[in-house]
Design a protein around this motif. Structure first.
Motif, PDB file in Angstrom:
ATOM      1  N   ALA A   1      39.294  46.230  33.946  1.00  0.00           N
ATOM      2  CA  ALA A   1      39.769  46.824  34.872  1.00  0.00           C
ATOM      3  C   ALA A   1      39.172  48.347  35.911  1.00  0.00           C
ATOM      4  CB  ALA A   1      41.379  46.546  34.856  1.00  0.00           C
ATOM      5  N   ALA A   2      38.617  48.805  34.221  1.00  0.00           N
ATOM      6  CA  ALA A   2      38.334  50.979  35.155  1.00  0.00           C
ATOM      7  C   ALA A   2      37.092  50.802  35.581  1.00  0.00           C
ATOM      8  CB  ALA A   2      38.311  51.760  33.649  1.00  0.00           C
TER       9      ALA A   2
ATOM     10  N   MET B   1      39.194  48.973  39.773  1.00  0.00           N
ATOM     11  CA  MET B   1      39.893  48.731  40.158  1.00  0.00           C
ATOM     12  C   MET B   1      40.595  49.900  39.963  1.00  0.00           C
ATOM     13  SD  MET B   1      42.777  47.206  38.170  1.00  0.00           S
ATOM     14  CE  MET B   1      41.955  45.545  37.680  1.00  0.00           C
ATOM     15  N   PRO B   2      40.964  50.881  41.397  1.00  0.00           N
ATOM     16  CA  PRO B   2      41.941  51.989  41.665  1.00  0.00           C
ATOM     17  C   PRO B   2      42.502  52.303  40.086  1.00  0.00           C
ATOM     18  CG  PRO B   2      42.076  51.326  43.208  1.00  0.00           C
ATOM     19  CD  PRO B   2      41.558  50.566  42.817  1.00  0.00           C
ATOM     20  N   ASP B   3      42.118  53.730  39.667  1.00  0.00           N
ATOM     21  CA  ASP B   3      43.629  53.621  38.447  1.00  0.00           C
ATOM     22  C   ASP B   3      44.594  53.448  38.895  1.00  0.00           C
ATOM     23  OD1 ASP B   3      41.622  54.947  37.049  1.00  0.00           O
ATOM     24  OD2 ASP B   3      41.540  56.846  37.734  1.00  0.00           O
TER      25      ASP B   3
ATOM     26  N   LEU C   1      47.804  42.167  44.102  1.00  0.00           N
ATOM     27  CA  LEU C   1      47.780  42.588  42.786  1.00  0.00           C
ATOM     28  C   LEU C   1      46.794  42.103  42.377  1.00  0.00           C
ATOM     29  CD1 LEU C   1      50.712  44.389  41.993  1.00  0.00           C
ATOM     30  CD2 LEU C   1      48.926  45.813  42.395  1.00  0.00           C
ATOM     31  N   ARG C   2      46.961  40.413  42.573  1.00  0.00           N
ATOM     32  CA  ARG C   2      46.314  39.040  41.740  1.00  0.00           C
ATOM     33  C   ARG C   2      45.095  39.485  42.294  1.00  0.00           C
ATOM     34  NH1 ARG C   2      48.686  34.644  40.563  1.00  0.00           N
ATOM     35  NH2 ARG C   2      50.508  35.203  42.693  1.00  0.00           N
ATOM     36  N   GLU C   3      44.236  39.770  43.396  1.00  0.00           N
ATOM     37  CA  GLU C   3      43.059  39.918  43.654  1.00  0.00           C
ATOM     38  C   GLU C   3      42.461  40.870  42.881  1.00  0.00           C
ATOM     39  OE1 GLU C   3      42.105  41.687  47.652  1.00  0.00           O
ATOM     40  OE2 GLU C   3      43.887  40.427  48.244  1.00  0.00           O
ATOM     41  N   PHE C   4      42.536  42.264  42.091  1.00  0.00           N
ATOM     42  CA  PHE C   4      42.550  42.841  41.443  1.00  0.00           C
ATOM     43  C   PHE C   4      42.818  41.548  39.512  1.00  0.00           C
ATOM     44  CE2 PHE C   4      44.101  45.921  44.538  1.00  0.00           C
ATOM     45  CZ  PHE C   4      42.580  46.378  44.781  1.00  0.00           C
TER      46      PHE C   4
ATOM     47  N   MET D   1      34.895  40.165  35.458  1.00  0.00           N
ATOM     48  CA  MET D   1      33.950  41.218  34.597  1.00  0.00           C
ATOM     49  C   MET D   1      34.225  40.556  33.048  1.00  0.00           C
ATOM     50  SD  MET D   1      34.050  44.948  34.022  1.00  0.00           S
ATOM     51  CE  MET D   1      32.820  44.632  35.175  1.00  0.00           C
ATOM     52  N   LEU D   2      35.002  39.569  32.380  1.00  0.00           N
ATOM     53  CA  LEU D   2      35.361  38.785  31.282  1.00  0.00           C
ATOM     54  C   LEU D   2      35.029  37.980  30.594  1.00  0.00           C
ATOM     55  CD1 LEU D   2      39.483  40.172  31.001  1.00  0.00           C
ATOM     56  CD2 LEU D   2      37.212  41.523  29.730  1.00  0.00           C
TER      57      LEU D   2
END
Length: 351
Positions: free
Chosen positions: A301-302, A305-307, A335-338, A345-346
């Motif tokens: 997530a880092a 997306m923003p912290d 939030l679902r978009e993030f 990525m995973l």
């Protein structure tokens, strides 16, 4: 589960049945009657038997003269009672376990008689015979116990546990940086898919793609999943506030084939749901725990997306006043978009 030392005794005269626990203490057999069958539940009897047997293993005779009000065991009971409304039940149980496991022979001793030298020797013994982190956890709990007793004016003076910090004898917590390397997550998932138990397989995948804590996910009920979001009530999560996160595509896929009963992850266990799938994780060949999966999600997530949003999805406390009072991140669809970006990525499909 029933364990050695616990049982039911039937009176030869009246035929009444009572729960008991029994074991040798300092070479002498000691039996304690816990209560009549029917007067107390089996769960209560098991819990009390386990507590007494732990004390007896430490050499404390439960039938000896009652300890004084300032005894370690008595003060511990008062502290746990006082903290019932401010601490989770699991935290209080851990406090008791640490004190009884590693200093059970002190339970009848006056707390004021415990010296810095006693603490140093016990901390060193636990470090050597058990584990450094266990020694530090015990010391922290005993410090809390002493501070409570001081506030209650049961003891006075310097906390004997302070010697460990002043003399730099604490072991220090290990750095927690273990994850599934992001480049190897697809292979990790293939290994997980080899798990025969479909519930454990789904549970591990769900942990990875939601970053929920182990108990938060294990205690999920189907009623907690609504509109493709997870609703974790305040009493079942660490932040003590209602927590809602959107479920990504991979998280939804992980649970779609599970039976729709009460629990999302049912199991043949005392709780009725899955507990800790460490054996399934071990069989993957990756040395990771359930919490390491949460850390893996956070690492991915880092990058995407923003912290502030990452903290929100991990259910971490806001970083500052602005985040706490002026940043409201409750739009599940936004939030679902993030969450979907972390998914990609995973899965090795990052943009």
């Amino acid at each position: 589960p029933v364990f050695k030392g616990f049982g039911i005794i039937i009176s030869a005269k009246k035929g009444t049945r009572s729960y008991i626990c029994q074991r040798d203490v300092n070479g002498r057999s000691r039996r304690v009657t816990l209560g009549s069958v029917g007067a107390i539940t089996p769960d209560i009897a098991l819990s009390e038997a386990n507590r007494l047997l732990q004390t007896m293993r430490a050499g404390v005779d439960p039938r000896s003269k009652s300890p004084k009000a300032n005894a370690v065991g008595r003060v511990m009971d008062r502290m746990l009672q006082a903290k019932q409304n401010s601490r989770r039940e699991s935290t209080l149980s851990n406090y008791r376990w640490l004190i009884e496991k590693y200093s059970g022979d002190w339970l009848n001793f006056s707390l004021a008689d415990i010296t810095p030298d006693d603490v140093m020797k016990r901390h060193s013994k636990i470090t050597k015979n058990v584990a450094p982190v266990s020694a530090d956890n015990w010391a922290g709990t005993f410090r809390t116990l002493w501070n409570f007793a001081e506030d209650m004016e049961i003891v006075s003076g310097r906390n004997p546990v302070d010697i460990l910090k002043r003399q730099r004898l604490l072991n220090g917590k290990p750095v927690r940086d273990r994850i599934v390397p992001l480049s190897q997550v697809p292979n990790f998932l293939l290994k997980i898919d080899e798990t025969e138990n479909i519930v454990q397989r789904a549970y591990i995948r769900f942990l990875l793609f939601t970053a929920l804590r182990r108990n938060e996910a294990a205690n999920l009920q189907w009623a907690d999943i609504r509109n493709d979001c997870v609703h974790v009530p305040a009493e079942r999560n660490k932040s003590k506030r209602d927590f809602i996160i959107p479920l990504s595509s991979s998280a939804l896929t992980a649970i779609e084939a599970l039976p729709k009963g009460k629990w999302v992850f049912p199991a043949d266990s005392a709780s009725g749901h899955v507990e800790d799938p460490r054996k399934a994780l071990k069989r993957t060949g990756y040395r990771v725990s359930c919490h390491d999966l949460r850390r893996t999600w956070g690492s991915a997530a880092a990058f995407v997306m923003p912290d502030a949003i990452r903290r929100r999805l991990l259910n971490h406390a806001p970083a500052d006043v602005t985040e706490r009072h002026y940043t409201v991140l409750t739009d599940a669809e936004r939030l679902r978009e993030f969450s979907e970006k972390v998914d990609r990525m995973l899965l090795g499909m990052a943009d």
